[in-house]
Design a protein around this motif. Structure first.
Motif, PDB file in Angstrom:
ATOM      1  N   ASP B 204       2.858 -14.571   3.472  1.00 28.65           N
ATOM      2  CA  ASP B 204       2.766 -13.832   2.221  1.00 28.65           C
ATOM      3  C   ASP B 204       1.403 -14.039   1.563  1.00 28.65           C
ATOM      4  O   ASP B 204       0.934 -15.162   1.416  1.00 28.65           O
ATOM      5  CB  ASP B 204       3.870 -14.310   1.279  1.00 28.65           C
ATOM      6  CG  ASP B 204       3.906 -13.455   0.034  1.00 28.65           C
ATOM      7  OD1 ASP B 204       3.783 -12.233   0.176  1.00 28.65           O
ATOM      8  OD2 ASP B 204       4.030 -14.019  -1.070  1.00 28.65           O
ATOM      9  N   GLU B 205       0.781 -12.920   1.201  1.00 25.76           N
ATOM     10  CA  GLU B 205      -0.446 -13.009   0.418  1.00 25.76           C
ATOM     11  C   GLU B 205      -0.179 -12.286  -0.891  1.00 25.76           C
ATOM     12  O   GLU B 205       0.369 -11.188  -0.886  1.00 25.76           O
ATOM     13  CB  GLU B 205      -1.613 -12.346   1.160  1.00 25.76           C
ATOM     14  CG  GLU B 205      -2.106 -13.164   2.332  1.00 25.76           C
ATOM     15  CD  GLU B 205      -3.147 -12.410   3.164  1.00 25.76           C
ATOM     16  OE1 GLU B 205      -4.260 -12.216   2.670  1.00 25.76           O
ATOM     17  OE2 GLU B 205      -2.821 -12.026   4.293  1.00 25.76           O
ATOM     18  N   PRO B 206      -0.553 -12.882  -1.985  1.00 25.14           N
ATOM     19  CA  PRO B 206      -0.250 -12.253  -3.271  1.00 25.14           C
ATOM     20  C   PRO B 206      -0.932 -10.889  -3.385  1.00 25.14           C
ATOM     21  O   PRO B 206      -2.072 -10.723  -2.969  1.00 25.14           O
ATOM     22  CB  PRO B 206      -0.817 -13.231  -4.290  1.00 25.14           C
ATOM     23  CG  PRO B 206      -1.762 -14.097  -3.532  1.00 25.14           C
ATOM     24  CD  PRO B 206      -1.272 -14.146  -2.128  1.00 25.14           C
ATOM     25  N   VAL B 207      -0.193  -9.929  -3.905  1.00 24.54           N
ATOM     26  CA  VAL B 207      -0.774  -8.593  -4.073  1.00 24.54           C
ATOM     27  C   VAL B 207      -1.349  -8.512  -5.482  1.00 24.54           C
ATOM     28  O   VAL B 207      -0.652  -8.724  -6.456  1.00 24.54           O
ATOM     29  CB  VAL B 207       0.291  -7.496  -3.882  1.00 24.54           C
ATOM     30  CG1 VAL B 207      -0.331  -6.131  -4.109  1.00 24.54           C
ATOM     31  CG2 VAL B 207       0.886  -7.590  -2.493  1.00 24.54           C
ATOM     32  N   PRO B 208      -2.643  -8.244  -5.579  1.00 25.49           N
ATOM     33  CA  PRO B 208      -3.270  -8.194  -6.891  1.00 25.49           C
ATOM     34  C   PRO B 208      -2.795  -6.986  -7.684  1.00 25.49           C
ATOM     35  O   PRO B 208      -2.276  -6.031  -7.103  1.00 25.49           O
ATOM     36  CB  PRO B 208      -4.757  -8.077  -6.566  1.00 25.49           C
ATOM     37  CG  PRO B 208      -4.833  -7.655  -5.160  1.00 25.49           C
ATOM     38  CD  PRO B 208      -3.546  -7.934  -4.496  1.00 25.49           C
ATOM     39  N   ASP B 209      -2.960  -7.028  -8.999  1.00 18.75           N
ATOM     40  CA  ASP B 209      -2.355  -5.965  -9.788  1.00 18.75           C
ATOM     41  C   ASP B 209      -3.361  -5.037 -10.461  1.00 18.75           C
ATOM     42  O   ASP B 209      -3.014  -4.313 -11.362  1.00 18.75           O
ATOM     43  CB  ASP B 209      -1.396  -6.549 -10.830  1.00 18.75           C
ATOM     44  CG  ASP B 209      -2.083  -7.602 -11.661  1.00 18.75           C
ATOM     45  OD1 ASP B 209      -3.283  -7.840 -11.431  1.00 18.75           O
ATOM     46  OD2 ASP B 209      -1.423  -8.174 -12.543  1.00 18.75           O
ATOM     47  N   THR B 210      -4.612  -5.056 -10.025  1.00 21.78           N
ATOM     48  CA  THR B 210      -5.485  -3.998 -10.526  1.00 21.78           C
ATOM     49  C   THR B 210      -5.701  -3.009  -9.384  1.00 21.78           C
ATOM     50  O   THR B 210      -5.604  -3.366  -8.215  1.00 21.78           O
ATOM     51  CB  THR B 210      -6.855  -4.534 -10.973  1.00 21.78           C
ATOM     52  OG1 THR B 210      -7.570  -4.949  -9.813  1.00 21.78           O
ATOM     53  CG2 THR B 210      -6.704  -5.713 -11.920  1.00 21.78           C
TER      54      THR B 210
END
Lengths: 512, 409
Positions: B204-210
């Motif tokens: 899992d890689e964090p999905v950025p929110d911009t």
């Protein structure tokens, strides 16, 4: 309990060490020892409590009683004024260490000091030793040195030196602990590391500097006759020890000999410490430096290990065990491969191949973006399609061609190198020669000669009659000087004749 | 990365092929990577988000699997045989043991400690190392570790251990050991119990929110797929990925082309980054000898069909074996040989994403059409090039990639 004035019939001043409440007893006795350092002999229970920072309660009172029983303390009736009725009715006592208790305290302190020795070497000691040796050297220079002064000096020297040697020994022992930190005693390691670095800062430089000074001073004192000084000191010591009586002279002689031997021994120790006796017998100081360097290496290794463990964010061994379990529990074979790829990321990229011919066909025939079925297919060698192998086994032709070319190139390069070497040998002159004496040059030698001439003439400034130049590759040096009224010379070569004014030329092969 | 540096391309290619390079096994590749490490690191982190770690003895590209569904990338033994479950478990246990080991160890001690580790509760896998076959699994694992440089042989050899006549002494190299796992997350911190969940949490890689960062994530994900996988079909992508790839295809593939020399084969169904140098792969096609030939013939056969049943294909392979028996290895016409050959060939085709294996049948994927038998009419030039096939031509339009290859050979 026996008479409070005398303690137990047989003092057992070490009994408290193995008693259940050992820590409390140690606290109490330490407060007496500390008080004694301040020249306070008697302590009331509340003083003891204040000193050892605990409640003055029943437990403390019992401990005091017990210590009196063992003979560490002695209790006397307290005749001082009281300020409350309760105190007045209580049995009031003053405590003090008995001689046995005091001796036991000293013994324990000595023991603890010896055990807890930090092993940090004192650079002060080095400076002191150097000072004393300088003074000694000055005394040695005198015709009639004062034996008392001399004796004190040597005693101080011996004292400083033995403490230095003890500490060094302790330090060397503690270095061995470096390996033990591999099991991750991080706090212990950090403490050790700080100690080691402190040591390095304070000592290594001093050892390097003062060590040499001390060695020089030692040699100086020896040159001025240290034996004589040791003899004087031995005589003085023997005078102290000599008994009065008939065989006084003989006893004196014996004592003097013993003292001299002991001083000689100490002197040798000092010498071995600072002066190396050749490569096979390095000085202690050198050994110490070497150990310190090794210790630093180990330290760096250990730091790396700890770092690596920390940077893993999780315990890597546990990670691998977890993975082992996942592999064991994976639903099928394909799943194990997927896990393998995801966890290790060590698989190769995988790509289809293409030939330049195919790419050219694509570019020519079809715009990109048509379905695969409509695009020109990959061209496969008919030979491969028919038989499953290219005509020739192994690598395709072009690669072999290349290696052949490379071989040829290499051969040519080798040949050229050999020819150049021959030309250089041909051109080399033993001292200055006239151009006209050069003789007939073959094509290669002539070409080399021309370039040398060019190099030399290029650096000649107008008006110069003599120049010196080194070829661009730094392999040859050429000196050229104009011969006045030398006339024209002709150099015959395979390619023709070169004419020019006569020069003296000297060509040196710098590679030889 | 600009185009004028073939050495840099070679360095990146080496890393993509072998993400862990060591001074022992790949001195030249390591030297290349070391020389260009700054640019490579930049490019990789910008385009793929992969970390590159380089020191004097090793280079490690921390690749991540671009997709989790692909089970065609096994670890392989000495003869190229894929690892089985037992070896994987052994490998992990050996690594767990080595992680705690001293600077040196022997194969005998390693075996003993692996057995101890296997006996710990929580590992549902029965072990023994009594038989030669079992010991050879351990040896295969150790050889893999030797190949990576985790272990360095000091004395003895594995053969004598197999024969139970001797032992082998190794140095353990912690630096390499520390760089084996590629994920950011330690498996021991994953709490999920299901296999798929574990895999998902592990990677899992964090999905950025911009928007901007989301786009970067999309681009990196696609670049990873194009760098790692033979063919990326639009069908395999989700909507966002597909939209991004369609709109940014030229830019993405150009960047990959510049950095690696891979050429984009852009088709209606997807994109394949193909390799004119035929070196950036672990599964080759076309390939010589029996297995390669079967695979090629099978691809041609399937290129004209959407699907084929297993039986039909077995018959086809059996026919081919008879027809090519003089060229192929011995025994290809014996009973059972056709099934085996078919299995190997389909394995390769599936690995290259040219077919999909379903129970009892095989479905052709679009890119297999590139192996259709070439119609003679396709050739436009009047001069039929004689047997050019896989040969290069001198007026190559991609001289740089060609030079790269030549420099390497």
């Amino acid at each position: 309990m026996a008479d409070p004035g005398s303690g137990a019939a047989w003092p057992q001043p070490f009994a408290h060490l193995s008693a259940p409440n050992a820590a409390l007893y140690r606290d109490v006795l330490c407060s007496f020892a500390r008080a004694k350092e301040r020249f306070i002999v008697h302590l009331r229970p509340e003083d003891v409590a204040a000193e050892s920072r605990r409640e003055s309660d029943e437990q403390l009172a019992q401990a005091l009683e017990k210590l009196v029983e063992w003979g560490n303390l002695r209790a006397d009736a307290d005749t001082g004024r009281v300020t409350s009725v309760e105190d007045f009715h209580r049995k009031r006592l003053l405590f003090q260490l008995t001689p046995a208790g005091h001796a036991a305290e000293q013994a324990i302190a000595f023991y603890e000091e010896a055990i807890g020795q930090r092993g940090v070497l004192q650079s002060v000691a080095l400076a002191d030793i150097a000072d004393r040796l300088a003074a000694l050297s000055a005394l040695a220079g005198e015709d009639d040195p004062d034996p008392a002064k001399l004796h004190l000096l040597l005693l101080a020297l011996a004292d400083r030196f033995s403490s230095l040697a003890d500490n060094a020994q302790a330090f060397m022992a503690s270095l061995r602990r470096a390996i033990d930190f591999s099991d991750g005693d991080v706090e212990g390691f950090i403490e050790y590391k700080e100690r080691l670095i402190e040591y390095i800062n304070r000592f290594i430089a001093d050892l390097a500097n003062s060590g040499a000074t001390i060695a020089t001073l030692l040699n100086e004192v020896e040159a001025r006759g240290h034996e004589r000084l040791l003899g004087l000191v031995a005589r003085r010591e023997a005078a102290d020890a000599a008994p009065s009586g008939a065989d006084a002279a003989e006893a004196f002689g014996r004592a003097e000999a013993a003292a001299l031997e002991s001083w000689r021994n100490r002197w040798r120790g000092l010498r071995d410490w600072f002066v190396s006796g050749g490569t096979d017998r390095p000085s202690q100081a050198r050994l110490l430096r070497r150990s310190a360097v090794t210790a630093i290496k180990q330290l760096v290794d250990t730091v790396g290990l700890l770092n690596e463990r920390r940077s893993g964010r999780s315990d890597r061994s546990a990670d691998f065990r977890a993975l082992a379990r996942w592999f064991a529990e994976a639903p099928d074979e394909a799943a194990t491969h997927r896990l393998w790829r995801a966890a290790f990321g060590l698989t190769s990229a995988r790509h289809l191949t293409v030939t330049a011919v195919t790419v050219a066909a694509w570019e020519q025939d079809a715009p990109q973006g048509v379905p695969w079925a409509d695009a020109p297919p990959v061209r496969i060698s008919p030979q491969l399609r028919r038989t499953g192998s290219y005509e020739r086994r192994g690598k395709p032709n072009r690669v072999q061609d290349r290696s052949e070319m490379r071989r040829l190139l290499r051969e040519r390069a080798d040949r050229e190198a050999a020819e150049t070497a021959a030309a250089r040998t041909r051109l080399r002159t033993d001292g200055p020669v006239r151009l006209s004496e050069l003789g007939v040059l073959d094509a290669r030698a002539f070409r080399l000669f021309l370039s040398l001439l060019g190099d030399a003439l290029a650096v000649r400034l107008p008006g110069d009659t003599e120049v010196k130049a080194v070829t661009g590759d730094g392999s040859m040096e050429v000196r050229l000087s104009l011969v006045p009224h030398g006339g024209q010379v002709h150099i015959v070569t395979e390619d023709g004749v070169l004419s020019g004014p006569e020069h003296l030329i000297e060509i040196t092969d710098l590679h030889e | 990365m600009s185009e004028e540096n073939p050495a840099r391309r070679a360095a990146l290619r080496a890393l993509l092929r072998r993400p862990l390079l060591t001074a022992e096994s790949d001195p030249e590749a390591l030297a290349l990577v070391r020389r260009h490490q700054a640019e490579l690191r930049d490019w990789l982190s910008r385009e793929t988000g992969w970390r590159l770690q380089v020191d004097a003895d090793t280079a490690r590209l921390f690749k991540t699997a671009p997709t989790l569904e692909d089970g065609t990338h096994p670890a392989r033994g000495k003869a190229g045989e894929p690892f089985g479950r037992r070896r994987y478990v052994l490998l992990c246990l050996a690594l767990a043991v080595l992680e705690r080991a001293d600077a040196q160890t022997t194969l005998g001690r390693l075996a003993e400690e692996v057995l101890n580790a296997a006996a710990e509760p929580g590992l549902a896998f029965p072990f023994g190392l009594d038989g030669r076959a079992e010991r050879s699994d351990l040896v295969a694992v150790v050889r893999l570790l030797l190949g990576w440089g985790v272990l360095r042989r000091v004395s003895g050899d594995e053969e004598s251990y197999l024969a139970a006549t001797g032992d082998v002494l190794y140095d353990v190299r912690r630096v390499v050991l520390a760089s084996l796992l590629t994920g950011v997350r330690g498996p021991s911190t994953v709490v999920a119990t299901g296999f798929e969940e574990r895999l998902a949490e592990l990677t899992d890689e964090p999905v950025p929110d911009t928007d901007e960062l989301r786009n970067r994530t999309l681009r990196r994900g696609l670049t990873r797929r194009l760098l790692e996988d033979p063919v990326v079909y639009y069908d395999d992508l989700d909507d966002a990925e597909r939209a991004y790839l369609v709109s940014q295809r030229a830019a993405i593939t150009r960047r990959i082309d510049e950095a690696t020399g891979l050429v984009a084969e852009v088709r209606a169904e997807g994109v394949a980054m193909v390799d004119p140098d035929d070196e950036l792969t672990d599964v080759r096609m076309p390939e010589q000898r029996t297995d390669g030939h079967v695979t090629l013939l099978l691809a041609e056969y399937l290129a004209g069909r959407k699907e084929a049943g297993w039986d039909e294909l077995t018959d086809f392979v059996r026919d081919m074996a008879v027809r090519h028996r003089t060229y192929w290895r011995k025994g290809v016409t014996e009973p059972g040989a056709a099934e085996e050959l078919l299995g190997i060939a389909l394995g390769k085709l599936a690995a290259l994403r040219l077919v999909e294996q379903l129970p009892g049948r095989v479905r052709a994927r679009p890119a297999i059409a590139r192996y259709a038998v070439e119609e003679p009419t396709v050739r436009v030039s009047g001069q039929l090039p004689k047997d050019t096939g896989d040969r290069p031509v001198t007026d190559d339009t991609r001289p740089l990639t060609d030079d790269t290859r030549r420099a390497d050979t």
